[in-house]
Each structure stands twice: as C-alpha cells, then as structure tokens.
Design an enzyme around this catalytic site. Structure first.
Site, PDB file in Angstrom:
ATOM      1  N   ASP A  12       0.743  -6.674  -1.130  1.00 38.35           N
ATOM      2  CA  ASP A  12      -0.539  -6.235  -1.671  1.00 38.35           C
ATOM      3  C   ASP A  12      -1.443  -7.427  -1.962  1.00 38.35           C
ATOM      4  O   ASP A  12      -0.964  -8.525  -2.246  1.00 38.35           O
ATOM      5  CB  ASP A  12      -0.287  -5.415  -2.955  1.00 38.35           C
ATOM      6  CG  ASP A  12      -1.448  -4.497  -3.280  1.00 38.35           C
ATOM      7  OD1 ASP A  12      -2.331  -4.301  -2.416  1.00 38.35           O
ATOM      8  OD2 ASP A  12      -1.487  -3.971  -4.409  1.00 38.35           O
ATOM      9  N   ASN A  14      -4.352  -8.324   0.084  1.00 41.27           N
ATOM     10  CA  ASN A  14      -5.059  -8.920   1.229  1.00 41.27           C
ATOM     11  C   ASN A  14      -6.576  -8.949   1.010  1.00 41.27           C
ATOM     12  O   ASN A  14      -7.248  -9.931   1.319  1.00 41.27           O
ATOM     13  CB  ASN A  14      -4.789  -8.122   2.505  1.00 41.27           C
ATOM     14  CG  ASN A  14      -3.352  -8.239   2.967  1.00 41.27           C
ATOM     15  OD1 ASN A  14      -2.566  -8.975   2.381  1.00 41.27           O
ATOM     16  ND2 ASN A  14      -3.020  -7.513   4.023  1.00 41.27           N
ATOM     17  N   ARG A  25     -12.833  -8.634   4.990  1.00 39.78           N
ATOM     18  CA  ARG A  25     -11.533  -8.024   4.702  1.00 39.78           C
ATOM     19  C   ARG A  25     -10.513  -8.274   5.827  1.00 39.78           C
ATOM     20  O   ARG A  25      -9.336  -8.495   5.588  1.00 39.78           O
ATOM     21  CB  ARG A  25     -11.813  -6.530   4.595  1.00 39.78           C
ATOM     22  CG  ARG A  25     -10.777  -5.721   3.960  1.00 39.78           C
ATOM     23  CD  ARG A  25     -11.137  -4.270   4.178  1.00 39.78           C
ATOM     24  NE  ARG A  25     -12.013  -3.757   3.146  1.00 39.78           N
ATOM     25  CZ  ARG A  25     -12.989  -2.871   3.368  1.00 39.78           C
ATOM     26  NH1 ARG A  25     -13.251  -2.436   4.583  1.00 39.78           N
ATOM     27  NH2 ARG A  25     -13.716  -2.428   2.384  1.00 39.78           N
ATOM     28  N   HIS A  29      -6.347  -9.320   6.090  1.00 41.48           N
ATOM     29  CA  HIS A  29      -5.249  -8.636   6.777  1.00 41.48           C
ATOM     30  C   HIS A  29      -4.610  -9.551   7.821  1.00 41.48           C
ATOM     31  O   HIS A  29      -3.399  -9.548   8.001  1.00 41.48           O
ATOM     32  CB  HIS A  29      -5.744  -7.332   7.416  1.00 41.48           C
ATOM     33  CG  HIS A  29      -6.107  -6.274   6.396  1.00 41.48           C
ATOM     34  ND1 HIS A  29      -5.320  -5.996   5.311  1.00 41.48           N
ATOM     35  CD2 HIS A  29      -7.173  -5.428   6.313  1.00 41.48           C
ATOM     36  CE1 HIS A  29      -5.885  -5.012   4.590  1.00 41.48           C
ATOM     37  NE2 HIS A  29      -7.012  -4.671   5.174  1.00 41.48           N
ATOM     38  N   SER A  57       0.512   2.791   4.300  1.00 42.91           N
ATOM     39  CA  SER A  57       1.077   3.960   3.623  1.00 42.91           C
ATOM     40  C   SER A  57       0.405   5.240   4.109  1.00 42.91           C
ATOM     41  O   SER A  57      -0.694   5.202   4.692  1.00 42.91           O
ATOM     42  CB  SER A  57       0.903   3.824   2.107  1.00 42.91           C
ATOM     43  OG  SER A  57      -0.444   4.042   1.746  1.00 42.91           O
ATOM     44  N   GLU A  59      -1.024   7.138   2.308  1.00 43.25           N
ATOM     45  CA  GLU A  59      -2.250   7.227   1.504  1.00 43.25           C
ATOM     46  C   GLU A  59      -3.353   6.309   2.053  1.00 43.25           C
ATOM     47  O   GLU A  59      -4.526   6.500   1.746  1.00 43.25           O
ATOM     48  CB  GLU A  59      -1.965   6.838   0.040  1.00 43.25           C
ATOM     49  CG  GLU A  59      -1.180   7.878  -0.756  1.00 43.25           C
ATOM     50  CD  GLU A  59       0.281   8.000  -0.314  1.00 43.25           C
ATOM     51  OE1 GLU A  59       0.877   6.978   0.079  1.00 43.25           O
ATOM     52  OE2 GLU A  59       0.818   9.127  -0.330  1.00 43.25           O
ATOM     53  N   ASN A  60      -2.972   5.307   2.846  1.00 39.45           N
ATOM     54  CA  ASN A  60      -3.964   4.346   3.325  1.00 39.45           C
ATOM     55  C   ASN A  60      -4.961   4.941   4.334  1.00 39.45           C
ATOM     56  O   ASN A  60      -5.993   4.333   4.621  1.00 39.45           O
ATOM     57  CB  ASN A  60      -3.290   3.100   3.920  1.00 39.45           C
ATOM     58  CG  ASN A  60      -2.673   2.184   2.891  1.00 39.45           C
ATOM     59  OD1 ASN A  60      -1.682   1.503   3.141  1.00 39.45           O
ATOM     60  ND2 ASN A  60      -3.244   2.132   1.682  1.00 39.45           N
ATOM     61  N   ARG A 176       6.752  -6.873  -5.307  1.00 41.14           N
ATOM     62  CA  ARG A 176       5.363  -6.464  -5.116  1.00 41.14           C
ATOM     63  C   ARG A 176       4.469  -7.637  -5.458  1.00 41.14           C
ATOM     64  O   ARG A 176       4.600  -8.253  -6.510  1.00 41.14           O
ATOM     65  CB  ARG A 176       4.985  -5.261  -5.971  1.00 41.14           C
ATOM     66  CG  ARG A 176       3.526  -4.846  -5.711  1.00 41.14           C
ATOM     67  CD  ARG A 176       3.196  -3.433  -6.073  1.00 41.14           C
ATOM     68  NE  ARG A 176       1.836  -3.116  -5.614  1.00 41.14           N
ATOM     69  CZ  ARG A 176       1.416  -1.910  -5.313  1.00 41.14           C
ATOM     70  NH1 ARG A 176       2.215  -0.882  -5.405  1.00 41.14           N
ATOM     71  NH2 ARG A 176       0.173  -1.713  -4.905  1.00 41.14           N
ATOM     72  N   ARG A 182       3.507  -0.971  -9.621  1.00 38.02           N
ATOM     73  CA  ARG A 182       3.837   0.401  -9.211  1.00 38.02           C
ATOM     74  C   ARG A 182       4.470   0.399  -7.821  1.00 38.02           C
ATOM     75  O   ARG A 182       4.351  -0.567  -7.070  1.00 38.02           O
ATOM     76  CB  ARG A 182       2.594   1.290  -9.246  1.00 38.02           C
ATOM     77  CG  ARG A 182       1.450   0.767  -8.408  1.00 38.02           C
ATOM     78  CD  ARG A 182       0.245   1.717  -8.375  1.00 38.02           C
ATOM     79  NE  ARG A 182      -0.891   1.038  -7.789  1.00 38.02           N
ATOM     80  CZ  ARG A 182      -1.830   0.384  -8.489  1.00 38.02           C
ATOM     81  NH1 ARG A 182      -1.783   0.381  -9.802  1.00 38.02           N
ATOM     82  NH2 ARG A 182      -2.805  -0.245  -7.872  1.00 38.02           N
ATOM     83  N   SER A 184       3.812   2.810  -5.451  1.00 37.99           N
ATOM     84  CA  SER A 184       2.898   3.334  -4.426  1.00 37.99           C
ATOM     85  C   SER A 184       3.638   4.054  -3.296  1.00 37.99           C
ATOM     86  O   SER A 184       3.362   3.826  -2.117  1.00 37.99           O
ATOM     87  CB  SER A 184       2.001   2.224  -3.867  1.00 37.99           C
ATOM     88  OG  SER A 184       1.230   1.637  -4.889  1.00 37.99           O
TER      89      SER A 184
HETATM   90  C1  IPE Z   1       0.522  -0.160  -1.014  1.00 38.43           C
HETATM   91  O1  IPE Z   1      -0.624  -0.890  -1.289  1.00 38.43           O
HETATM   92  C2  IPE Z   1       0.622   0.108   0.463  1.00 38.43           C
HETATM   93  C3  IPE Z   1       0.907  -1.041   1.296  1.00 38.43           C
HETATM   94  C4  IPE Z   1       1.222  -2.244   0.855  1.00 38.43           C
HETATM   95  C5  IPE Z   1       0.892  -0.813   2.723  1.00 38.43           C
HETATM   96  P1  IPE Z   1      -1.987  -0.167  -1.734  1.00 38.43           P
HETATM   97  O2  IPE Z   1      -2.963  -1.254  -1.991  1.00 38.43           O
HETATM   98  O3  IPE Z   1      -2.357   0.866  -0.752  1.00 38.43           O
HETATM   99  O4  IPE Z   1      -1.528   0.545  -3.075  1.00 38.43           O
HETATM  100  P2  IPE Z   1      -2.370   1.086  -4.301  1.00 38.43           P
HETATM  101  O5  IPE Z   1      -3.465   1.936  -3.727  1.00 38.43           O
HETATM  102  O6  IPE Z   1      -2.895  -0.091  -5.042  1.00 38.43           O
HETATM  103  O7  IPE Z   1      -1.376   1.856  -5.101  1.00 38.43           O
HETATM  104  C1  IPE Z   2      -2.478  -4.773   1.244  1.00 39.91           C
HETATM  105  O1  IPE Z   2      -3.680  -5.341   0.854  1.00 39.91           O
HETATM  106  C2  IPE Z   2      -2.505  -4.327   2.691  1.00 39.91           C
HETATM  107  C3  IPE Z   2      -2.504  -2.872   2.896  1.00 39.91           C
HETATM  108  C4  IPE Z   2      -2.391  -1.971   1.960  1.00 39.91           C
HETATM  109  C5  IPE Z   2      -2.624  -2.418   4.274  1.00 39.91           C
HETATM  110  P1  IPE Z   2      -4.887  -4.485   0.281  1.00 39.91           P
HETATM  111  O2  IPE Z   2      -5.830  -4.198   1.391  1.00 39.91           O
HETATM  112  O3  IPE Z   2      -4.375  -3.309  -0.468  1.00 39.91           O
HETATM  113  O4  IPE Z   2      -5.542  -5.528  -0.701  1.00 39.91           O
HETATM  114  P2  IPE Z   2      -6.085  -5.259  -2.176  1.00 39.91           P
HETATM  115  O5  IPE Z   2      -4.945  -4.661  -2.954  1.00 39.91           O
HETATM  116  O6  IPE Z   2      -7.228  -4.302  -2.041  1.00 39.91           O
HETATM  117  O7  IPE Z   2      -6.492  -6.598  -2.669  1.00 39.91           O
HETATM  118 MG    MG Z   3      -3.858  -2.957  -2.446  1.00 42.26          MG
END
Ligand code: IPE
Ligand code: IPE
Ligand code: MG
Length: 242
Positions: A12, A14, A25, A29, A57, A59-60, A176, A182, A184
């Site tokens: 988490d 990125n 962004r 990644h 995920s 949810e993503n 994490r 959490r 997630s």
């Molecule tokens: C969890 O990260 C999913 C991945 C690392 C692929 P998220 O950034 O999506 O999680 P939340 O939304 O903060 O719970």
């Molecule tokens: C984790 O980084 C990568 C994925 C969930 C795919 P994020 O894109 O969730 O980065 P933050 O948490 O918003 O900084």
């Molecule tokens: Mg995140």
C-alpha cells in the site's frame, strides 16, 4: 532463525509515494512493481518459500477507470517480462483471484506464466489479482457444490483445498505498508493465525532493510496458537513437581 514459510504483503501507498514527489499516480504504481522484484529476491535470500503480494483487490474496481486500465496494462507488460528470469531462478508464478473476470489476453498471459514456471520450482511468487477474501470463500463454496462435495462432513482442510491458494501453506506473516492497520479483504481464511506487521514505509520505498525489520519483529513474536506458551508449561510443571 527460522524464517516464515509464507509471507503475505498488502502493498500500500503507491499513490501517496507519487504525490509526495509530485509525480503522476502511474509513476507510483510503476515504482511499486520494482519493489515487488526487489522484495521477492530478498525473500528468496532469506529462505521464505512463498510470497503472496496483493496486487489488485475486488474493491479496487471502484477506482477511476483510467487508473484501473493502467494497472491492468501494467500487469500485461510486467508478467511476460519477468517470466524468463523467474523460470531460471526456479520460482513458480501463481495468480490468486477471480482471474476469469480479467481480459482474455491477461488471462492467457497468466496461464502461460504459470505453465512456464511451475516445473522444478523451489519457491512461489503468488500474485493476488482481482482478489477478495470473501469472494474467494464464496468461490470455494460454489466449487464444492459443483464437485458434489458432501457439505455435512466438510472440514477445514477440505475448505482450504478449494481456495485459490490450494496447496500453499497458510501465511505466517502478513506485512502491510503505508501505515494502515487493516486487512482490506486479504487472505481472510488463510491468515487466521498469521502474525501482523505494519510499517509506515510506503510500498515503493520498501526494500531489503524493511523486510529484515519485519523478519526481526516476526522472530520476537510468541506464536501460541491458543495454547500455553512452552516456557509457561515447563515453569508450571516445575512448580507442581517441586
Ligand atoms: C489494498 O489496498 C489492496 C491492494 C494492496 C491491492 P487499498 O489501498 O485498496 O486498501 P484500502 O482501500 O486502503 O483499504
Ligand atoms: C497500492 O497503492 C496499490 C494498489 C492498491 C493497487 P495505492 O494506490 O492504494 O496507494 P495509496 O494507498 O492511495 O497511497
Ligand atoms: Mg491504498
């Protein structure tokens, strides 16, 4: 020092990493992919046999469509690029998630990658893509129904056998990054007794030294699995026996 057999990482931060640098962004990644490379190597050196990383995920999909498209494109680019080296190093590349909902071309790349890496593998890099712990359990129940399994005599081992992670040991350690505390929806069934470690380091900055810190923290944990810790048992035995 026995290392964890299986580590799961919720990668988490990125986006925060990119924002801190005033970069788009996508740069975050991309830097995150480089971290996977680095950390997978460090895990192998440390003697970790299975590494599961949370790449996308269920949810993503709720993210902006250009970000989702970019992430899918990044998988398409990265998988074939990494396969030859992984095969050479004896690392099996696996994918866990609702793979059948991904684009046909990505599904094909994933199947090819697994075919090319699964022989003579001594370690596993498992990428969780379109993964959700709850949908995994739902999918397992559906698969059991299709297989005609007798639900009245079902046990935990049988459920584990129907999960995407079939054949892999449960994770010992879940890491994490980016400071969140959490799960997630990550490896819900499998991490019943995993140790949890959270670090403020953002995923693109996570490297060998961070992994080392997580491993040191892991070594200091007493894993009781609900039982009395060893020392306490022998201490009580001494008291009772004089
Ligand atoms: C969890 O990260 C999913 C991945 C690392 C692929 P998220 O950034 O999506 O999680 P939340 O939304 O903060 O719970
Ligand atoms: C984790 O980084 C990568 C994925 C969930 C795919 P994020 O894109 O969730 O980065 P933050 O948490 O918003 O900084
Ligand atoms: Mg995140």
């Amino acid at each position: 020092m026995t290392p964890p057999v299986h580590i799961g990482i919720i990668m988490d931060g990125n986006n925060r990493w990119a924002r801190q640098r005033l970069l788009p962004r996508e740069a975050g990644h991309r830097a995150g992919v480089e971290s996977i490379r680095r950390v997978a190597e460090a895990c192998e050196t440390a003697g970790v046999r299975v590494l599961t990383v949370y790449g996308f995920s269920t949810e993503n999909w709720a993210r902006p469509s250009d970000e989702v498209a970019f992430l899918m494109q990044l998988f398409e680019e990265t998988i074939p690029r990494e396969v030859p080296e992984l095969a050479e190093r004896g690392i099996e590349l696996r994918f866990s998630g609702r793979i059948e909902e991904l684009s046909p071309s990505l599904q094909q790349l994933m199947r090819d990658a697994n075919l090319k890496t699964r022989d003579n593998a001594h370690a596993v890099l498992n990428i969780a893509v379109n993964y959700g712990g709850r949908s995994e359990i739902v999918d397992a129940i559906r698969a059991m129904a299709r297989a005609g399994a007798d639900l009245r005599t079902l046990d935990e081992a049988a459920v584990s056998d129907f999960l995407y992670t079939q054949g892999l040991p449960d994770p010992d350690l879940i890491i994490r990054t980016a400071g969140e505390m959490r799960l997630s929806n990550f490896l819900l069934w499998q991490s019943a007794y995993a140790e949890f470690y959270s670090t403020p380091t953002l995923w693109p900055d996570f490297g060998e030294a961070d992994l080392e810190q997580a491993l040191v923290a892991y070594q200091s944990r007493v894993r009781r699995f609900g039982a009395r810790p060893e020392e306490e048992v022998s201490h009580r035995a001494r008291q009772v026996n004089g």
